[in-house]
Write an enzyme that holds these catalytic residues in place. Sequence first.
Site, PDB file in Angstrom:
ATOM      1  N   SER A  64       0.805  -1.224   0.000  1.00  0.00           N
ATOM      2  CA  SER A  64       0.000   0.000   0.000  1.00  0.00           C
ATOM      3  C   SER A  64       0.838   1.274   0.000  1.00  0.00           C
ATOM      4  O   SER A  64       0.312   2.358  -0.230  1.00  0.00           O
ATOM      5  CB  SER A  64      -0.948   0.022   1.205  1.00  0.00           C
ATOM      6  OG  SER A  64      -0.234   0.258   2.395  1.00  0.00           O
ATOM      7  N   LYS A 122       0.762   4.088   7.281  1.00  0.00           N
ATOM      8  CA  LYS A 122       0.056   4.925   6.311  1.00  0.00           C
ATOM      9  C   LYS A 122       0.457   6.394   6.490  1.00  0.00           C
ATOM     10  O   LYS A 122       1.006   6.791   7.520  1.00  0.00           O
ATOM     11  CB  LYS A 122      -1.462   4.813   6.502  1.00  0.00           C
ATOM     12  CG  LYS A 122      -2.050   3.434   6.216  1.00  0.00           C
ATOM     13  CD  LYS A 122      -2.048   3.107   4.745  1.00  0.00           C
ATOM     14  CE  LYS A 122      -2.741   1.774   4.475  1.00  0.00           C
ATOM     15  NZ  LYS A 122      -1.976   0.629   4.990  1.00  0.00           N
TER      16      LYS A 122
END
Length: 205
Positions: free
Chosen positions: A125, A163
Amino acid sequence: MKKLTSKQSLVLEFIKDYISKNSYAPSVRDVMKHFNFKSPRAAHKHLITLEEKGYIERNNVSRGIKLTSKSGEIFTSEKVVPVVGKIAAGAAIEAIENIIDTVPLSSNYFSKNNEYFALLVEGTSMIEAHIMSGDYVIIKKQDFAKNNDIVVALIDGNYATLKKFRKKDDIIHLIPENKNMNIIKVEPDRLQIQGVMVGLIRMFE
């Protein structure tokens, strides 16, 4: 000089940092408390091993630990950073906090007043931020973040993910750096920042 295990390296690093900050050595109970050992005996065994391997000297008095000259040389240019588990660069995974390895890094990159740890990345990701599965990310331990920091975020106390952090209208957006993946949106009371990424290590075969 005999090689240290990962845990022995961390104990030696703790002793060095403790002496640097306090100007005296830690006690056996200080070592036990820092590493969450179940008894002083476990801490004592590590100190005996460090002495046998030549990294410290001990006197039969409280706080009677001394670093050897070679031990001091080891830590002049290096800091031992614990690898405390894996982190998802994808869907959040169950948090892991067991020391699985250590990585030695130049002390020039670290502040003495901060704590650091490393995590092994799993998932894709964050590939557009050049963070690949199999990389080690170096994390500065702190419980806050600024917009656009890359953070280790713990969701609902159980699931951790790596993230980009952004706060919008009282909602936290955990943003992947992969156009094929979705943003994770959570309320602030469900989220705990465990640290901010400050570096990366990539191994090449």
